[in-house]
Design a protein around this motif. Structure first.
Motif, PDB file in Angstrom:
ATOM      1  N   GLN A  78      -3.442   5.473   5.293  1.00 34.68           N
ATOM      2  CA  GLN A  78      -4.037   4.689   6.025  1.00 34.68           C
ATOM      3  C   GLN A  78      -5.436   4.493   6.076  1.00 34.68           C
ATOM      4  O   GLN A  78      -6.368   5.487   5.818  1.00 34.68           O
ATOM      5  CB  GLN A  78      -3.555   4.985   7.591  1.00 34.68           C
ATOM      6  N   VAL A  79      -6.242   3.281   6.305  1.00 39.02           N
ATOM      7  CA  VAL A  79      -7.559   3.076   6.434  1.00 39.02           C
ATOM      8  C   VAL A  79      -7.800   2.367   7.661  1.00 39.02           C
ATOM      9  O   VAL A  79      -7.037   1.565   8.253  1.00 39.02           O
ATOM     10  CB  VAL A  79      -8.036   2.145   5.120  1.00 39.02           C
ATOM     11  N   LYS A  80      -9.184   2.522   8.311  1.00 39.59           N
ATOM     12  CA  LYS A  80      -9.261   1.842   9.476  1.00 39.59           C
ATOM     13  C   LYS A  80      -9.841   0.463   9.466  1.00 39.59           C
ATOM     14  O   LYS A  80     -10.912   0.325   8.351  1.00 39.59           O
ATOM     15  CB  LYS A  80     -10.265   2.653  10.312  1.00 39.59           C
ATOM     16  N   LEU A 114      -2.839  10.528   5.412  1.00 38.42           N
ATOM     17  CA  LEU A 114      -1.551  10.505   4.639  1.00 38.42           C
ATOM     18  C   LEU A 114      -0.420  10.334   5.561  1.00 38.42           C
ATOM     19  O   LEU A 114      -0.168  11.324   6.327  1.00 38.42           O
ATOM     20  CB  LEU A 114      -1.529  11.328   3.603  1.00 38.42           C
ATOM     21  N   LYS A 115       0.445   9.156   5.595  1.00 37.04           N
ATOM     22  CA  LYS A 115       1.527   9.222   6.292  1.00 37.04           C
ATOM     23  C   LYS A 115       2.827   9.212   5.626  1.00 37.04           C
ATOM     24  O   LYS A 115       2.922   8.592   4.428  1.00 37.04           O
ATOM     25  CB  LYS A 115       1.402   7.848   7.188  1.00 37.04           C
ATOM     26  N   LEU A 116       3.829   9.719   6.253  1.00 40.17           N
ATOM     27  CA  LEU A 116       5.416   9.456   5.615  1.00 40.17           C
ATOM     28  C   LEU A 116       5.899   8.378   6.254  1.00 40.17           C
ATOM     29  O   LEU A 116       6.037   8.241   7.378  1.00 40.17           O
ATOM     30  CB  LEU A 116       5.991  10.759   5.719  1.00 40.17           C
ATOM     31  N   VAL A 117       6.834   7.452   5.317  1.00 39.28           N
ATOM     32  CA  VAL A 117       7.453   6.440   5.658  1.00 39.28           C
ATOM     33  C   VAL A 117       8.849   6.514   5.203  1.00 39.28           C
ATOM     34  O   VAL A 117       8.985   6.731   3.922  1.00 39.28           O
ATOM     35  CB  VAL A 117       6.975   5.186   5.097  1.00 39.28           C
ATOM     36  N   ARG A 126       0.804  -1.394   0.021  1.00 40.64           N
ATOM     37  CA  ARG A 126       0.094  -0.025  -0.087  1.00 40.64           C
ATOM     38  C   ARG A 126       0.844   1.254   0.093  1.00 40.64           C
ATOM     39  O   ARG A 126       0.420   2.441  -0.110  1.00 40.64           O
ATOM     40  CB  ARG A 126      -0.981  -0.025   1.297  1.00 40.64           C
ATOM     41  N   LEU A 127       2.210   1.125  -0.123  1.00 45.74           N
ATOM     42  CA  LEU A 127       2.956   2.350  -0.296  1.00 45.74           C
ATOM     43  C   LEU A 127       3.083   2.829  -1.687  1.00 45.74           C
ATOM     44  O   LEU A 127       3.219   1.969  -2.471  1.00 45.74           O
ATOM     45  CB  LEU A 127       4.436   1.927   0.521  1.00 45.74           C
ATOM     46  N   LEU A 128       3.377   4.254  -1.390  1.00 45.89           N
ATOM     47  CA  LEU A 128       3.661   4.671  -2.971  1.00 45.89           C
ATOM     48  C   LEU A 128       5.202   5.377  -2.919  1.00 45.89           C
ATOM     49  O   LEU A 128       5.463   6.307  -2.052  1.00 45.89           O
ATOM     50  CB  LEU A 128       2.926   5.850  -3.190  1.00 45.89           C
ATOM     51  N   ASP A 129       6.114   5.197  -3.995  1.00 52.40           N
ATOM     52  CA  ASP A 129       7.222   5.457  -4.071  1.00 52.40           C
ATOM     53  C   ASP A 129       7.372   6.873  -4.337  1.00 52.40           C
ATOM     54  O   ASP A 129       6.799   7.453  -5.096  1.00 52.40           O
ATOM     55  CB  ASP A 129       7.972   4.517  -4.854  1.00 52.40           C
TER      56      ASP A 129
END
Length: 327
Positions: free
Chosen positions: A224-226, A200-203, A148-151
């Motif tokens: 993120q989704v719940k 929206l979260k930063l990894v 689910r991550l976007l580069d």
């Protein structure tokens, strides 16, 4: 006074105008010089800001990695989507661990190492992906697993390289492509006090031990989704109604109601560049030191760079009877 948009699309008919805007003294230079943006390049406007695990065309590949074949009635349910993503990450972790590859300790996987299904995770109401799995997902994503991550990259010129890499490699570009696209995400968005509940979260991955990721200045975003688990009749009941949200990031931001303070710049830029500008873009970034030998450290990058020189010099080669052209 015109309200500044959350997502701003800017179309360029001449690539030199864009390059001038991002260069010293240009209209966008002050915004981009402080490291407050992350960038992502697309070879075509037909490509969307959707992570691999959520792309409709990736369903078959996701099922293959997850070793499952759910029916059509389950394909779009968020619960089963998360189940498959979690299964893939667990298998990746366990196989890497068994082969002695360096892996961090993740309790939720260690404690269910021999279980076929991670019931504690799948029966817990929490946000997906949970922070405990971010580093694992970023590693898996970098090596090709659907997550689910976007580069993204911290370096605008690296993003430009990726935007034109398909052209350099001679890959097929989608029919009716109208633009090459450079996306620029405002990272200040993720630290504003009035938007701390933004999905929206930063990894930010660890670069040590991963030369490609380090060279590419990579990072990831996560929407993120719940995961909803309810207590009913003395037991836990999973959510069998919520559908997978496959909207691209720009649409998610447009749809989300955010209590805005003073917004000085958009949250997301989409720069539309002419599709016939790939050679001009490559000439520019190569001259300032951005080619495959830098972005893919090692012998493979050097070979790629040598091949890309043909793309850059193809017209001169076709017009000349000379066997070789000086690099």
């Amino acid at each position: 006074m015109n309200e500044i948009p959350v997502v701003q699309y800017i179309k360029y008919t001449k690539v030199e105008d864009f390059l001038q805007d991002i260069s010293y003294g240009g209209n966008l230079y002050k915004q981009f010089m402080h490291g407050d943006f992350a960038y992502r390049g697309h070879a075509s406007n037909k490509y969307k800001l959707i992570p691999t695990a959520l792309r409709p065309e990736s369903r078959k590949r996701l099922n293959q990695f997850a070793l499952c074949g759910y029916g059509d009635n389950q394909e779009d349910l968020e619960y089963f989507q998360i189940l498959k993503e979690n299964h893939i990450l667990r298998d990746f972790y366990k196989m890497c661990d068994r082969h002695g590859l360096v892996m961090e300790n993740i309790d939720r996987i260690r404690s269910t190492f021999l279980d076929k299904i991670d019931l504690p995770t799948m029966m817990t109401s929490e946000y997906w992906l949970p922070k405990e799995l971010w580093a694992l997902a970023s590693l898996a994503q970098h090596y090709g697993l659907p997550t689910r991550l976007l580069d993204w990259t911290h370096d605008i010129f690296i993003a430009l390289f990726f935007a034109i890499e398909d052209y350099l490699e001679g890959r097929k570009i989608p029919t009716n492509t109208e633009h090459i696209v450079l996306w620029a995400l405002n990272l200040k968005l993720l630290t504003m006090p009035n938007v701390m509940d933004l999905p929206l979260k930063l990894v930010q991955p660890i670069y040590h031990g991963n030369e490609n990721l380090k060279a590419q200045q990579g990072l990831f975003t996560l929407w993120q989704v719940k995961k909803k688990i309810e207590f009913k009749d003395g037991g836990k009941v999973v959510d069998m109604e919520t559908k997978v949200n496959r909207n691209p990031l720009d649409q998610l931001l447009l749809n989300l109601r955010i209590k805005q303070g003073k917004v000085e710049v958009p949250y997301l830029y989409g720069f539309m560049l002419p599709p016939n500008s790939a050679k001009e873009l490559y000439s520019y970034i190569k001259n300032i030191g951005y080619d495959a030998s830098r972005i893919y450290p090692g012998y493979n990058g050097v070979v790629k760079s040598l091949l890309h020189d043909y793309f850059l010099n193809s017209e001169a080669i076709s017009k000349s009877s000379a066997i070789m052209i000086a690099r």
